[in-house]
Design a protein around this motif. Structure first.
Motif, short mmCIF file in Angstrom:
data_model
loop_
_atom_site.label_atom_id
_atom_site.label_comp_id
_atom_site.label_asym_id
_atom_site.label_seq_id
_atom_site.Cartn_x
_atom_site.Cartn_y
_atom_site.Cartn_z
N SER A 208 0.81 -1.22 0.00
CA SER A 208 0.00 0.00 0.00
C SER A 208 0.84 1.27 0.00
CB SER A 208 -0.94 0.01 1.22
OG SER A 208 -0.20 0.03 2.41
N THR A 209 2.14 1.15 0.21
CA THR A 209 2.98 2.37 0.17
C THR A 209 4.04 2.27 -0.93
OG1 THR A 209 4.45 1.47 1.89
CG2 THR A 209 2.67 2.89 2.62
N VAL A 210 4.93 1.28 -0.83
CA VAL A 210 6.04 1.20 -1.80
C VAL A 210 5.50 1.02 -3.22
CG1 VAL A 210 8.14 -0.05 -2.45
CG2 VAL A 210 7.55 0.23 -0.02
N VAL A 211 4.61 0.03 -3.38
CA VAL A 211 4.11 -0.28 -4.73
C VAL A 211 3.28 0.88 -5.29
CG1 VAL A 211 2.58 -1.85 -6.02
CG2 VAL A 211 4.14 -2.76 -4.31
N LEU A 212 2.63 1.65 -4.42
CA LEU A 212 1.78 2.75 -4.89
C LEU A 212 2.48 4.11 -4.78
CD1 LEU A 212 -1.68 1.73 -3.29
CD2 LEU A 212 -0.73 1.07 -5.50
N ASN A 213 3.79 4.10 -4.45
CA ASN A 213 4.53 5.37 -4.26
C ASN A 213 3.84 6.28 -3.26
OD1 ASN A 213 6.73 5.05 -6.14
ND2 ASN A 213 5.18 5.19 -7.75
N GLN A 214 3.30 5.71 -2.22
CA GLN A 214 2.45 6.44 -1.29
C GLN A 214 3.13 6.62 0.06
OE1 GLN A 214 -0.42 7.91 -1.91
NE2 GLN A 214 -0.58 8.58 0.22
N LYS A 215 2.83 7.75 0.68
CA LYS A 215 3.34 8.02 2.03
C LYS A 215 2.55 7.18 3.03
CE LYS A 215 3.84 12.02 4.99
NZ LYS A 215 2.87 12.92 5.50
N PHE A 216 3.21 6.70 4.08
CA PHE A 216 2.50 5.95 5.12
C PHE A 216 1.60 6.92 5.88
CE2 PHE A 216 1.84 3.53 8.96
CZ PHE A 216 1.79 2.23 8.49
N CYS A 217 0.30 6.55 6.03
CA CYS A 217 -0.67 7.54 6.50
C CYS A 217 -0.43 7.99 7.94
CB CYS A 217 -2.09 6.98 6.36
SG CYS A 217 -2.35 5.50 7.31
N SER A 218 -0.04 7.07 8.83
CA SER A 218 0.17 7.48 10.22
C SER A 218 1.24 6.59 10.87
CB SER A 218 -1.14 7.37 11.01
OG SER A 218 -0.87 7.60 12.38
N PRO A 219 2.50 7.03 10.80
CA PRO A 219 3.57 6.22 11.41
C PRO A 219 3.34 5.97 12.90
CG PRO A 219 4.48 7.97 10.03
CD PRO A 219 3.01 8.21 10.09
#
Lengths: 60, 555
Positions: free
Chosen positions: B85-96
């Protein structure tokens, strides 16, 4: 067929459902809850209680 | 904060990367604990050694089940969900922060459960059927772990929704991430069911409520116990598609059909939990047959679709790379030196031929009666969860080590043979256990000779052969799993750093060239293999029904 025509084509209904993550979550939970959990628990809940005399005979 | 991967070109959120690493480390620790317990259990059930006493046998059976089927798998899946959900989608992690909270809850739960089991406060087996009662901290540990995992799954959904909002992905997710969505939905079902049953059981263990109905407990518990293994199926199949893409640049020859198969998993696969209640008198045949047959077969259909789609994507890609001779050149010239690819193919074969066939046969109300509560049942799930999921997870780790941990794989030659060793070890173990179960050997039994017991039973003499085979297969699988654990630990902590694409030991293939015009089937070799599988399935199906007919006379 060019890209613009592809974009203009209506999206099939099943694809709309399959693309909607929250709808999928709802469907998955609901089907499982109805057929497995609720139906199963209702069947267990309606099993008649063991008659007291039989229970007493077993526990004797 | 992001780094751009110099190998894949993905933007990797550093917070996500850290959480992926830690969840993966916890998964490996759990697997190590599980396999240590497993080898001790194998040498206990193997009667000439009969290593542990009864108390430790049941304790370690509990310990093994929880670490192998819950902790190893769920920690790895959470790592996979964050990756997808992050690496594959180039997405920031929503809430570390919530990511850390999830990890802390899961690790806390893991520690509580394992400690309570090992100090003898929870000798209740993995199922902990009431009225068996464990220490309240054991139930609390499970609840904490489940809440942490549920939080992790929620973060996955939030990442996916954010990726759509930020236009990092269109309406349709990549197939790998879509498969993970199916896994995450099944995880919600599983973990919510776990909460429904473990919270009252926890209160009962504290003395706050009088009792928990054993029949209801069993029904609801299996909504957790079996469905948790369906998370694996979905995650495993997603990784098969990912591995094909990474190793060969291959994609499903019909993505829409593959997605529909995942859709069927979401709708129907969790109903299979009813398999475990097929001999229970409290529910009707209608409930059993609907859940384990009619509805469940739609999920089986989904598995059959994947069983065709994954190998056909390999064949199609290979043919486009020029391996076109005859029916099977694509298979002979597949990248067998790539351990991730090897693991994926072997897992697919083992899962289909051993786990899948037995799953359908043992899951029917009629034929289930032959093997219910025998060693054939754990034999079946060695063929699904171990040869399928665990081998798949082991395989994809060979990609994760350089891409996420940025380390080279130490002793790479060993990595190339490890999947074969593990596959043959588990295949031998699994088939032996299934044969023993078919011969009537019970599961979860410390001493199947029944020595000193009021009842005795003489098994068919061939059981001695299968016990020996089981011990040998289990030992081989243990060695292979230990090699993998050591290799992962040494590579991650002491391996040479990866400085760029030149350090990649496992190639990442460009997309396979476009298919040329051709006549006939796109994947004829796969078609032949699929027919072979169907024949095998039909033969096993027939044997079991014949066996059932010969079991006793009905007058």
């Amino acid at each position: 067929m060019n890209e613009q025509e592809d974009k203009d084509k209506p999206v099939p209904a099943l694809q709309v459902v399959m693309n909607d993550v929250m709808l999928l979550l709802f469907l998955g939970v609901t089907i499982y809850a109805i057929f497995y959990l609720i139906w199963g628990i209702m069947e267990i809940a309606t099993v008649p209680a063991i008659p007291e005399e039989i229970k007493a005979a077993i526990l004797k | 904060m992001f780094r751009t991967c110099d190998i894949t070109g993905f933007k990797v959120d550093l917070n996500s990367e850290k959480l992926i690493r830690l969840n993966a480390v916890m998964a490996v620790v759990s697997l190590l604990l599980a396999i240590i317990a497993a080898i001790l259990l194998i040498f206990t059930r193997y009667q000439p050694v009969h290593l542990l006493d009864a108390e430790w046998y049941y304790r370690l059976t509990t310990f093994h089940g929880l670490n192998a089927l819950i902790f190893w798998i769920v920690f790895f899946e959470i790592a996979g969900l964050y990756f997808g959900s992050t690496v594959v989608l180039n997405q920031k992690f929503c809430s570390p922060v919530l990511g850390w909270l999830s990890l802390i809850l899961m690790v806390g739960g893991f520690l509580l459960v394992d400690v309570m089991v090992m100090i003898g406060q929870a000798d209740v087996m993995m199922t902990s059927y009431v009225p068996l009662k464990a220490h309240p901290l054991y139930y609390l540990g499970i609840i904490l772990f489940a809440v942490g995992a549920l939080l992790g799954v929620s973060l996955f959904f939030a990442n996916v929704v954010n990726a759509k909002r930020d236009k990092n992905v269109g309406d349709t997710l990549p197939l790998f991430t879509y498969g993970l969505v199916a896994a995450a939905i099944i995880a919600v079902i599983t973990l919510a069911t776990g909460a429904i049953i473990y919270i009252p059981t926890f209160l009962w263990s504290l003395g706050l409520i009088d009792s928990v109905d054993p029949a209801v407990y069993k029904l609801v518990w299996w909504g957790l116990g079996h469905s948790s293994q369906q998370i694996n199926v979905s995650a495993m199949v997603s990784i098969w598609y990912l591995t094909t893409f990474l190793a060969l640049g291959g994609t499903s020859i019909n993505e829409r059909v593959s997605r529909t198969a995942f859709f069927l998993y979401i709708l129907f696969i969790c109903l299979a939990s009813a398999h475990h209640l097929l001999t229970d008198p409290a529910t009707s045949s209608a409930w059993k047959v609907w859940n384990t047959s009619y509805a469940m077969y739609l999920a089986v259909l989904a598995s059959m679709i994947h069983a065709f789609a994954v190998p056909s994507s390999i064949e199609s890609a290979q043919r486009r790379w020029g391996y076109n001779k005859g029916l099977f050149e694509w298979l002979a010239k597949a990248p067998w030196s790539n351990p991730a690819f090897t693991s994926c193919v072997l897992a697919c074969i083992g899962f289909g031929f051993i786990g899948g066939t037995t799953g359908v046969i043992f899951g029917m109300e009629q034929t289930n009666i032959i093997v219910h509560n025998t060693l054939a049942i754990p034999g079946h799930f060695k063929g699904t969860v171990v040869i399928g999921t665990t081998l798949t997870f082991m395989g994809i780790t060979y990609y994760l080590i350089p891409l996420i941990f940025r380390r080279k794989i130490v002793a790479f030659k060993l990595a190339q043979i490890q999947p074969w060793l593990f596959f043959f070890g588990i295949a031998i173990l699994s088939v032996s256990m299934i044969a023993l179960g078919q011969l009537g050997v019970p599961r979860r039994h410390w001493d199947s000779t029944f020595s000193g017991g009021p009842f005795t039973h003489t098994f068919n003499p061939s059981v001695d052969f299968f016990w020996t085979l089981m011990m040998l297969g289990g030992s081989l699988a243990f060695i292979a799993a230990l090699i993998w654990v050591l290799q992962v630990v040494v590579s991650v902590f002491f391996g040479p750093k990866v400085n760029g694409p030149e350090d990649m030991q496992l190639p990442i293939s460009p997309l396979a060239p476009a298919a040329k015009e051709h006549k006939g089937y796109e994947a004829p070799g796969t078609l032949i293999l699929t027919i072979l599988f169907l024949i095998t399935f039909a033969v096993l199906f027939f044997i079991n029904w014949k066996w059932l007919a010969a079991t006793w006379w009905v007058k």
